[in-house]
Design a protein around this motif. Structure first.
Motif, PDB file in Angstrom:
ATOM      1  N   UNK A  34      16.494 189.806 -43.232  1.00  0.00           N
ATOM      2  CA  UNK A  34      17.784 189.156 -43.170  1.00  0.00           C
ATOM      3  C   UNK A  34      18.715 189.862 -44.150  1.00  0.00           C
ATOM      4  N   UNK A  35      19.975 189.951 -43.797  1.00  0.00           N
ATOM      5  CA  UNK A  35      20.962 190.564 -44.669  1.00  0.00           C
ATOM      6  C   UNK A  35      21.063 189.740 -45.955  1.00  0.00           C
ATOM      7  N   UNK A  36      21.987 190.103 -46.800  1.00  0.00           N
ATOM      8  CA  UNK A  36      22.194 189.341 -48.023  1.00  0.00           C
ATOM      9  C   UNK A  36      22.329 187.864 -47.674  1.00  0.00           C
ATOM     10  N   UNK A  37      21.611 187.040 -48.389  1.00  0.00           N
ATOM     11  CA  UNK A  37      21.615 185.606 -48.098  1.00  0.00           C
ATOM     12  C   UNK A  37      22.793 184.962 -48.812  1.00  0.00           C
ATOM     13  N   UNK A  38      23.727 184.489 -48.024  1.00  0.00           N
ATOM     14  CA  UNK A  38      24.906 183.806 -48.541  1.00  0.00           C
ATOM     15  C   UNK A  38      24.869 182.344 -48.111  1.00  0.00           C
ATOM     16  N   UNK A  39      25.707 181.554 -48.714  1.00  0.00           N
ATOM     17  CA  UNK A  39      25.810 180.152 -48.330  1.00  0.00           C
ATOM     18  C   UNK A  39      26.216 180.038 -46.856  1.00  0.00           C
ATOM     19  N   UNK A  40      27.159 180.890 -46.429  1.00  0.00           N
ATOM     20  CA  UNK A  40      27.591 180.867 -45.027  1.00  0.00           C
ATOM     21  C   UNK A  40      26.429 181.174 -44.089  1.00  0.00           C
ATOM     22  N   UNK A  41      25.613 182.149 -44.441  1.00  0.00           N
ATOM     23  CA  UNK A  41      24.463 182.492 -43.609  1.00  0.00           C
ATOM     24  C   UNK A  41      23.477 181.327 -43.534  1.00  0.00           C
ATOM     25  N   UNK A  42      23.213 180.675 -44.660  1.00  0.00           N
ATOM     26  CA  UNK A  42      22.311 179.520 -44.670  1.00  0.00           C
ATOM     27  C   UNK A  42      22.872 178.390 -43.812  1.00  0.00           C
ATOM     28  N   UNK A  43      24.171 178.159 -43.882  1.00  0.00           N
ATOM     29  CA  UNK A  43      24.796 177.120 -43.063  1.00  0.00           C
ATOM     30  C   UNK A  43      24.711 177.464 -41.575  1.00  0.00           C
ATOM     31  N   UNK A  44      24.930 178.726 -41.242  1.00  0.00           N
ATOM     32  CA  UNK A  44      24.828 179.144 -39.837  1.00  0.00           C
ATOM     33  C   UNK A  44      23.400 178.993 -39.326  1.00  0.00           C
ATOM     34  N   UNK A  45      22.422 179.413 -40.136  1.00  0.00           N
ATOM     35  CA  UNK A  45      21.018 179.281 -39.732  1.00  0.00           C
ATOM     36  C   UNK A  45      20.616 177.806 -39.621  1.00  0.00           C
ATOM     37  N   UNK A  46      21.095 176.976 -40.531  1.00  0.00           N
ATOM     38  CA  UNK A  46      20.808 175.540 -40.468  1.00  0.00           C
ATOM     39  C   UNK A  46      21.452 174.916 -39.230  1.00  0.00           C
ATOM     40  N   UNK A  47      22.625 175.401 -38.849  1.00  0.00           N
ATOM     41  CA  UNK A  47      23.301 174.917 -37.647  1.00  0.00           C
ATOM     42  C   UNK A  47      22.438 175.177 -36.419  1.00  0.00           C
ATOM     43  N   UNK A  48      21.949 176.396 -36.301  1.00  0.00           N
ATOM     44  CA  UNK A  48      21.118 176.766 -35.150  1.00  0.00           C
ATOM     45  C   UNK A  48      19.860 175.898 -35.092  1.00  0.00           C
ATOM     46  N   UNK A  49      19.191 175.743 -36.220  1.00  0.00           N
ATOM     47  CA  UNK A  49      17.956 174.944 -36.251  1.00  0.00           C
ATOM     48  C   UNK A  49      18.234 173.471 -35.973  1.00  0.00           C
ATOM     49  N   UNK A  50      19.316 172.939 -36.505  1.00  0.00           N
ATOM     50  CA  UNK A  50      19.645 171.524 -36.286  1.00  0.00           C
ATOM     51  C   UNK A  50      19.939 171.257 -34.812  1.00  0.00           C
ATOM     52  N   UNK A  51      20.634 172.172 -34.177  1.00  0.00           N
ATOM     53  CA  UNK A  51      20.925 172.001 -32.752  1.00  0.00           C
ATOM     54  C   UNK A  51      19.634 172.041 -31.947  1.00  0.00           C
ATOM     55  N   UNK A  52      18.737 172.952 -32.278  1.00  0.00           N
ATOM     56  CA  UNK A  52      17.448 173.023 -31.575  1.00  0.00           C
ATOM     57  C   UNK A  52      16.645 171.738 -31.798  1.00  0.00           C
ATOM     58  N   UNK A  53      16.616 171.250 -33.036  1.00  0.00           N
ATOM     59  CA  UNK A  53      15.816 170.071 -33.378  1.00  0.00           C
ATOM     60  C   UNK A  53      16.352 168.784 -32.765  1.00  0.00           C
ATOM     61  N   UNK A  54      17.635 168.755 -32.427  1.00  0.00           N
ATOM     62  CA  UNK A  54      18.228 167.526 -31.891  1.00  0.00           C
ATOM     63  C   UNK A  54      18.319 167.517 -30.372  1.00  0.00           C
ATOM     64  N   UNK A  55      17.833 168.578 -29.723  1.00  0.00           N
ATOM     65  CA  UNK A  55      17.898 168.543 -28.253  1.00  0.00           C
ATOM     66  C   UNK A  55      17.013 167.403 -27.747  1.00  0.00           C
ATOM     67  N   UNK A  56      17.400 166.790 -26.651  1.00  0.00           N
ATOM     68  CA  UNK A  56      16.663 165.625 -26.160  1.00  0.00           C
ATOM     69  C   UNK A  56      15.251 165.978 -25.714  1.00  0.00           C
ATOM     70  N   UNK A  57      14.347 165.057 -26.001  1.00  0.00           N
ATOM     71  CA  UNK A  57      12.967 165.199 -25.539  1.00  0.00           C
ATOM     72  C   UNK A  57      12.794 164.325 -24.304  1.00  0.00           C
ATOM     73  N   UNK A  58      11.610 164.308 -23.788  1.00  0.00           N
ATOM     74  CA  UNK A  58      11.332 163.471 -22.623  1.00  0.00           C
ATOM     75  C   UNK A  58      11.254 161.993 -22.959  1.00  0.00           C
ATOM     76  N   UNK A  59      11.054 161.680 -24.223  1.00  0.00           N
ATOM     77  CA  UNK A  59      10.859 160.282 -24.614  1.00  0.00           C
ATOM     78  C   UNK A  59      12.181 159.606 -24.986  1.00  0.00           C
TER      79      UNK A  59
END
Length: 128
Positions: free
Chosen positions: A1-26
């Motif tokens: 990963x390139x230099x780790x900045x706060x913006x990069x951490x926020x962008x990566x957290x955004x991607x993971x949060x969206x993946x984690x909140x996608x609807x499940x079958x339940x």
């Protein structure tokens, strides 16, 4: 990963949060529940070891507590971070997960979002 900045951490957290909140079958609930998300940060705060957290995430994927797509995203990001960066990342992830699940947003509007600033804009529009 390139230099780790706060913006990069926020962008990566955004991607993971969206993946984690996608609807499940339940009952259309997120594929990763809130308790599991909170446990990631709690685990790292207590162990203070990113490698142990990676092992814990693998265990949670195996148990079905974290879906493979979200798990891959978490592991990919965490493997590049030191402890302080990982703590920030998981803190951001927790906040964004709670924001996404707390705002009535159409999943189709955020499923392709990759940047924190774009997520903020989309969620803010829903709060009007």
């Amino acid at each position: 990963m390139a230099t780790v900045t706060e913006d990069l951490l926020l962008d990566k957290a955004t991607i993971a949060a969206i993946k984690a909140t996608k609807p499940s079958g339940r009952k259309n609930e997120p594929v990763v529940d809130k308790t599991t998300m909170n446990n990631l940060l709690t685990f790292l705060q207590s162990t203070r070891n990113v490698k142990e957290l990676e092992a814990y995430i693998l265990r949670q994927i195996g148990r079905g507590e974290i879906d493979p797509d979200t798990g891959r995203e978490l592991l990919s990001t965490l493997s590049t971070l030191n402890l302080d960066q990982a703590l920030l990342y998981l803190g951001y992830l927790k906040w964004l997960y709670e924001a996404i699940t707390g705002v009535n947003v159409d999943r189709r509007e955020i499923e392709n979002v990759k940047k924190f600033d774009e997520l903020v804009k989309k969620l803010a529009e829903k709060m009007r």
